[in-house]
Design a protein around this motif. Structure first.
Motif, PDB file in Angstrom:
ATOM      1  N   GLY A 140       0.777  -1.415  -0.033  1.00 51.12           N
ATOM      2  CA  GLY A 140      -0.295  -0.060  -0.036  1.00 51.12           C
ATOM      3  C   GLY A 140       1.142   1.593  -0.213  1.00 51.12           C
ATOM      4  N   LYS A 141       1.996   1.030   0.525  1.00 56.54           N
ATOM      5  CA  LYS A 141       3.212   2.669  -0.063  1.00 56.54           C
ATOM      6  C   LYS A 141       3.651   2.235  -0.605  1.00 56.54           C
ATOM      7  N   MET A 142       4.261   1.593  -1.084  1.00 50.73           N
ATOM      8  CA  MET A 142       4.854   1.114  -2.150  1.00 50.73           C
ATOM      9  C   MET A 142       4.265   1.400  -3.549  1.00 50.73           C
ATOM     10  N   SER A 143       5.068   1.987  -4.444  1.00 49.85           N
ATOM     11  CA  SER A 143       3.932   2.312  -5.578  1.00 49.85           C
ATOM     12  C   SER A 143       4.299   1.033  -6.683  1.00 49.85           C
ATOM     13  N   GLY A 144       4.061   0.561  -7.867  1.00 52.04           N
ATOM     14  CA  GLY A 144       4.062  -0.577  -8.532  1.00 52.04           C
ATOM     15  C   GLY A 144       5.333  -0.413  -9.045  1.00 52.04           C
ATOM     16  N   THR A 145       4.312   1.346  -9.314  1.00 55.20           N
ATOM     17  CA  THR A 145       5.566   1.578 -10.380  1.00 55.20           C
ATOM     18  C   THR A 145       6.492   1.823 -10.239  1.00 55.20           C
ATOM     19  N   SER A 146       6.943   1.297  -9.643  1.00 51.01           N
ATOM     20  CA  SER A 146       8.685   0.990  -9.358  1.00 51.01           C
ATOM     21  C   SER A 146       9.101   0.142  -8.054  1.00 51.01           C
ATOM     22  N   PHE A 147       8.601  -0.458  -7.676  1.00 52.58           N
ATOM     23  CA  PHE A 147       8.253  -1.565  -7.579  1.00 52.58           C
ATOM     24  C   PHE A 147       7.517  -2.451  -6.760  1.00 52.58           C
ATOM     25  N   ASP A 148       8.133  -3.747  -7.853  1.00 53.42           N
ATOM     26  CA  ASP A 148       8.160  -4.935  -7.977  1.00 53.42           C
ATOM     27  C   ASP A 148       7.120  -6.354  -6.754  1.00 53.42           C
ATOM     28  N   LYS A 149       5.506  -5.841  -6.821  1.00 47.63           N
ATOM     29  CA  LYS A 149       5.281  -6.455  -5.993  1.00 47.63           C
ATOM     30  C   LYS A 149       5.390  -8.127  -5.489  1.00 47.63           C
ATOM     31  N   ILE A 150       4.907  -8.279  -7.359  1.00 46.83           N
ATOM     32  CA  ILE A 150       4.911 -10.018  -7.547  1.00 46.83           C
ATOM     33  C   ILE A 150       5.901 -10.218  -7.100  1.00 46.83           C
ATOM     34  N   THR A 151       7.089  -9.900  -7.743  1.00 51.39           N
ATOM     35  CA  THR A 151       8.321 -10.683  -7.226  1.00 51.39           C
ATOM     36  C   THR A 151       8.290 -10.718  -5.873  1.00 51.39           C
ATOM     37  N   TRP A 152       8.687  -9.966  -5.150  1.00 46.86           N
ATOM     38  CA  TRP A 152       9.044  -9.593  -3.747  1.00 46.86           C
ATOM     39  C   TRP A 152       7.874 -10.467  -3.012  1.00 46.86           C
ATOM     40  N   LEU A 153       6.589 -10.859  -3.203  1.00 49.19           N
ATOM     41  CA  LEU A 153       5.561 -11.769  -2.776  1.00 49.19           C
ATOM     42  C   LEU A 153       6.395 -13.618  -3.141  1.00 49.19           C
ATOM     43  N   ARG A 154       6.732 -12.828  -4.003  1.00 49.87           N
ATOM     44  CA  ARG A 154       7.388 -14.641  -4.549  1.00 49.87           C
ATOM     45  C   ARG A 154       8.624 -15.343  -3.707  1.00 49.87           C
ATOM     46  N   LYS A 155       9.456 -14.325  -3.363  1.00 46.45           N
ATOM     47  CA  LYS A 155      10.611 -14.560  -3.004  1.00 46.45           C
ATOM     48  C   LYS A 155      10.119 -15.057  -1.799  1.00 46.45           C
ATOM     49  N   ARG A 156       8.977 -13.471  -1.292  1.00 47.46           N
ATOM     50  CA  ARG A 156       8.539 -14.755   0.571  1.00 47.46           C
ATOM     51  C   ARG A 156       8.041 -16.211   0.539  1.00 47.46           C
ATOM     52  N   GLY A 157       7.194 -16.631  -0.431  1.00 45.51           N
ATOM     53  CA  GLY A 157       6.592 -17.451  -0.541  1.00 45.51           C
ATOM     54  C   GLY A 157       5.214 -17.131  -0.487  1.00 45.51           C
ATOM     55  N   GLU A 158       4.403 -15.629  -0.741  1.00 47.53           N
ATOM     56  CA  GLU A 158       3.495 -15.451   0.223  1.00 47.53           C
ATOM     57  C   GLU A 158       2.115 -15.397  -1.208  1.00 47.53           C
ATOM     58  N   LEU A 159       2.666 -16.461  -2.277  1.00 50.25           N
ATOM     59  CA  LEU A 159       1.837 -15.724  -3.088  1.00 50.25           C
ATOM     60  C   LEU A 159       0.817 -17.547  -3.291  1.00 50.25           C
ATOM     61  N   GLY A 160      -0.316 -17.856  -4.028  1.00 47.35           N
ATOM     62  CA  GLY A 160      -0.628 -18.508  -4.389  1.00 47.35           C
ATOM     63  C   GLY A 160      -1.269 -18.406  -5.841  1.00 47.35           C
ATOM     64  N   ASP A 161      -2.673 -19.541  -6.125  1.00 44.90           N
ATOM     65  CA  ASP A 161      -3.660 -19.435  -7.457  1.00 44.90           C
ATOM     66  C   ASP A 161      -4.920 -19.144  -7.145  1.00 44.90           C
ATOM     67  N   TRP A 162      -5.327 -18.262  -7.775  1.00 48.96           N
ATOM     68  CA  TRP A 162      -7.129 -19.027  -7.567  1.00 48.96           C
ATOM     69  C   TRP A 162      -7.780 -18.460  -8.759  1.00 48.96           C
ATOM     70  N   MET A 163      -8.226 -18.916  -9.705  1.00 48.69           N
ATOM     71  CA  MET A 163      -8.792 -18.981 -10.546  1.00 48.69           C
ATOM     72  C   MET A 163      -8.032 -17.637 -11.945  1.00 48.69           C
TER      73      MET A 163
END
Length: 133
Positions: free
Chosen positions: A54-77
């Motif tokens: 919420g406080k870092m912009s997706g224009t300059s910070f790759d949130k998906i890559t950061w979350l993947r590295k932390r093991g925070e992502l799954g898949d739905w639909m």
């Protein structure tokens, strides 16, 4: 992966949500460029994600890559989603409303949802944790 402060159910039948996105943000760009979205209701334990999502912009910070590295992502639909959320809601955009305020409003119909728990993260918790004012 964006934090939206202003989200509200505005109709029960059919189930419709309103989401307001702040002007000049990646969140707004994302919502304008797609007819679908996944609303993810965060669990209380996920308060620490708000600083990055919420406080870092997706224009300059790759949130998906950061979350993947932390093991925070799954898949739905077919969408990447956070693990351990309270609820997932697949939304279809029905209307965009621009007005004189600093947010753009979007109306979405609910296509599908899944509830895992009711341990929702609230703005009160974020205030107590000093993440928001």
């Amino acid at each position: 992966m964006n934090i939206c402060t202003y989200v509200c159910a505005v109709s029960m039948k059919p189930k419709i949500y309103m989401i307001a996105a702040y002007e000049n943000t990646q969140t707004l760009t994302n919502l304008e460029s797609s007819d679908t979205a996944v609303l993810q209701l965060l669990d209380q334990s996920q308060f620490g994600l708000v600083k990055h999502l919420g406080k870092m912009s997706g224009t300059s910070f790759d949130k998906i890559t950061w979350l993947r590295k932390r093991g925070e992502l799954g898949d739905w639909m077919g969408f990447p989603v956070l693990n351990n959320v309270c609820s997932l809601v697949l939304l279809k955009k029905t209307k965009t409303i621009r007005f004189a305020g600093d947010h753009v409003l979007f109306l979405f119909s609910v296509e599908k949802n899944k509830v895992f728990s009711e341990n929702y993260l609230t703005t009160g918790i974020l205030k107590n944790k000093k993440i928001i004012r």
